[in-house]
Scaffold this motif. Structure first.
Motif, PDB file in Angstrom:
ATOM      1  N   PHE A  92       0.838  -1.203   0.000  1.00 31.62           N
ATOM      2  CA  PHE A  92       0.000   0.000   0.000  1.00 31.62           C
ATOM      3  C   PHE A  92       0.874   1.255   0.000  1.00 31.62           C
ATOM      4  CE2 PHE A  92      -2.221   3.404   2.197  1.00 31.62           C
ATOM      5  CZ  PHE A  92      -3.450   3.427   1.568  1.00 31.62           C
ATOM      6  N   VAL A  93       1.879   1.270   0.876  1.00 28.25           N
ATOM      7  CA  VAL A  93       2.761   2.440   0.967  1.00 28.25           C
ATOM      8  C   VAL A  93       3.551   2.623  -0.326  1.00 28.25           C
ATOM      9  CG1 VAL A  93       4.755   3.412   2.178  1.00 28.25           C
ATOM     10  CG2 VAL A  93       2.930   2.318   3.470  1.00 28.25           C
ATOM     11  N   LEU A  94       4.016   1.535  -0.932  1.00 24.76           N
ATOM     12  CA  LEU A  94       4.750   1.631  -2.185  1.00 24.76           C
ATOM     13  C   LEU A  94       3.864   2.113  -3.322  1.00 24.76           C
ATOM     14  CD1 LEU A  94       6.891  -1.648  -2.011  1.00 24.76           C
ATOM     15  CD2 LEU A  94       7.726   0.703  -1.873  1.00 24.76           C
ATOM     16  N   ASP A  99       4.751  11.731  -3.139  1.00 29.38           N
ATOM     17  CA  ASP A  99       4.787  12.737  -2.067  1.00 29.38           C
ATOM     18  C   ASP A  99       4.741  12.113  -0.674  1.00 29.38           C
ATOM     19  OD1 ASP A  99       4.820  14.775  -3.986  1.00 29.38           O
ATOM     20  OD2 ASP A  99       2.621  14.840  -4.063  1.00 29.38           O
ATOM     21  N   MET A 100       4.887  10.801  -0.581  1.00 28.99           N
ATOM     22  CA  MET A 100       4.914  10.080   0.702  1.00 28.99           C
ATOM     23  C   MET A 100       3.684  10.366   1.563  1.00 28.99           C
ATOM     24  SD  MET A 100       8.901   9.880   1.865  1.00 28.99           S
ATOM     25  CE  MET A 100       9.054  11.603   2.302  1.00 28.99           C
ATOM     26  N   VAL A 101       2.530  10.575   0.932  1.00 28.51           N
ATOM     27  CA  VAL A 101       1.310  10.893   1.680  1.00 28.51           C
ATOM     28  C   VAL A 101       0.890   9.714   2.541  1.00 28.51           C
ATOM     29  CG1 VAL A 101      -1.123  11.522   1.500  1.00 28.51           C
ATOM     30  CG2 VAL A 101       0.540  12.553  -0.040  1.00 28.51           C
ATOM     31  N   ALA A 102       0.873   8.516   1.929  1.00 26.33           N
ATOM     32  CA  ALA A 102       0.469   7.321   2.675  1.00 26.33           C
ATOM     33  C   ALA A 102       1.435   7.049   3.818  1.00 26.33           C
ATOM     34  CB  ALA A 102       0.388   6.120   1.745  1.00 26.33           C
ATOM     35  N   LEU A 103       2.724   7.126   3.528  1.00 28.21           N
ATOM     36  CA  LEU A 103       3.745   6.872   4.546  1.00 28.21           C
ATOM     37  C   LEU A 103       3.642   7.880   5.678  1.00 28.21           C
ATOM     38  CD1 LEU A 103       6.200   5.210   5.410  1.00 28.21           C
ATOM     39  CD2 LEU A 103       7.629   6.785   4.109  1.00 28.21           C
ATOM     40  N   TYR A 178      -3.731  16.671  10.295  1.00 21.92           N
ATOM     41  CA  TYR A 178      -3.979  15.342   9.738  1.00 21.92           C
ATOM     42  C   TYR A 178      -5.467  15.068   9.569  1.00 21.92           C
ATOM     43  CZ  TYR A 178       0.929  14.184   9.962  1.00 21.92           C
ATOM     44  OH  TYR A 178       2.283  14.162   9.734  1.00 21.92           O
ATOM     45  N   TRP A 179      -6.301  15.704  10.377  1.00 22.99           N
ATOM     46  CA  TRP A 179      -7.749  15.587  10.179  1.00 22.99           C
ATOM     47  C   TRP A 179      -8.166  16.275   8.884  1.00 22.99           C
ATOM     48  CZ3 TRP A 179     -11.555  12.679  11.385  1.00 22.99           C
ATOM     49  CH2 TRP A 179     -12.870  13.111  11.206  1.00 22.99           C
ATOM     50  N   THR A 180      -7.531  17.411   8.597  1.00 22.11           N
ATOM     51  CA  THR A 180      -7.788  18.095   7.330  1.00 22.11           C
ATOM     52  C   THR A 180      -7.333  17.238   6.151  1.00 22.11           C
ATOM     53  OG1 THR A 180      -7.492  20.245   8.416  1.00 22.11           O
ATOM     54  CG2 THR A 180      -7.356  20.211   6.012  1.00 22.11           C
ATOM     55  N   ASN A 181      -6.200  16.560   6.318  1.00 22.66           N
ATOM     56  CA  ASN A 181      -5.728  15.662   5.264  1.00 22.66           C
ATOM     57  C   ASN A 181      -6.745  14.564   4.969  1.00 22.66           C
ATOM     58  OD1 ASN A 181      -3.361  17.100   5.124  1.00 22.66           O
ATOM     59  ND2 ASN A 181      -2.172  15.664   6.349  1.00 22.66           N
ATOM     60  N   ILE A 182      -7.337  14.017   6.027  1.00 26.79           N
ATOM     61  CA  ILE A 182      -8.337  12.961   5.842  1.00 26.79           C
ATOM     62  C   ILE A 182      -9.539  13.481   5.069  1.00 26.79           C
ATOM     63  CG2 ILE A 182      -9.966  11.456   7.069  1.00 26.79           C
ATOM     64  CD1 ILE A 182      -7.895  11.233   9.297  1.00 26.79           C
ATOM     65  N   ARG A 189      -7.335   9.221   3.452  1.00 26.64           N
ATOM     66  CA  ARG A 189      -8.499   8.455   3.910  1.00 26.64           C
ATOM     67  C   ARG A 189      -8.262   6.958   3.766  1.00 26.64           C
ATOM     68  NH1 ARG A 189     -11.287  12.695   1.304  1.00 26.64           N
ATOM     69  NH2 ARG A 189     -11.597  11.442  -0.582  1.00 26.64           N
ATOM     70  N   ARG A 190      -7.666   6.545   2.656  1.00 28.51           N
ATOM     71  CA  ARG A 190      -7.381   5.120   2.455  1.00 28.51           C
ATOM     72  C   ARG A 190      -6.337   4.623   3.450  1.00 28.51           C
ATOM     73  NH1 ARG A 190      -7.027   6.072  -4.045  1.00 28.51           N
ATOM     74  NH2 ARG A 190      -9.282   6.334  -4.394  1.00 28.51           N
TER      75      ARG A 190
END
Length: 229
Positions: A92-94, A99-103, A178-182, A189-190
């Protein structure tokens, strides 16, 4: 080690980097400005690779042991199950590496926020549910050096209070971002959904293990043992 070096070469801009940003964005700039920076950079990231490997093994082994003892799996079965879970998370992270959003989101929620929350829950369970008397007896079992009794007071009163302060400060300072990011980023969100699915999986595994251990009388044996002491 990293913060003074980054501050010396980059000034106050070093404070604007996150954990991963400091390691993988700021430090390469630091090594580029250093005499022999390529050598030091190679040694640094090679040592970081070794640290990551050993840390991963130390974190995965308890889960592997839990799958064996709690779910009744054989060694190869628990290793396969753990490998599948690990591949899903790493894949998933890969896949969402842009932009390393998931990480970044997984690192914050798991490595910064939830780890403190889990430590708070564990300290409450140890100090107020399991009991410090039983806890000290378990720590002293087979030990050559006895644990100082001050540790019980620390874990029962000081540690929960300390963790509540940290959790509250993190919620106030970083939570809104991070709530704004979600709310605005589908990858964020994923990432949170993946964490939630992993938590559900672990809760189910714990419930199965709890049922098996109660059926086998393991809980009663532990508590009766310690009460007799």
């Amino acid at each position: 080690i990293t913060l003074p070096a980054a501050f010396i070469f980059l000034g106050t801009a070093a404070a604007t980097f996150s954990t991963f940003g400091l390691g993988f964005n700021a430090l390469p700039n630091v090594f580029a400005l250093m005499p022999g920076g390529q050598i030091f950079g190679f040694v640094w990231f090679f040592m970081l690779f070794l640290a990551a490997m050993t840390s991963s093994l130390s974190m995965l082994q308890p889960v592997n042991a839990f799958f064996e003892e709690g779910l009744g799996l054989k060694r190869y079965g628990s290793a396969i199950l753990l490998g599948i879970v690990t591949i899903i998370g790493s894949g998933f992270v890969l896949y969402y590496s842009k932009d390393m959003v998931a990480l970044d989101n997984i690192d914050f929620w798991c490595g910064t926020y939830l780890i403190v929350l889990l430590a708070l829950i564990q300290s409450i369970i140890y100090g107020w549910v399991f009991g410090t008397k039983r806890g000290i007896a378990e720590l002293d079992r087979g030990a050559l050096i006895r644990v100082p009794r001050l540790l019980s007071i620390m874990l029962k009163y000081v540690t929960p209070l300390f963790l509540v302060v940290i959790l509250g400060a993190t919620t106030i300072m970083s939570g809104p971002t991070y709530w704004t990011n979600i709310q605005n980023d589908a990858v964020a969100r994923r990432s949170v959904l993946l964490i939630a699915l992993a938590a559900v999986f672990l809760v189910i595994a714990i419930a199965i293990a709890n049922h098996r251990w109660k059926r086998d009388g393991k809980f009663e044996a532990v508590f009766n043992d310690q009460d007799s002491e």
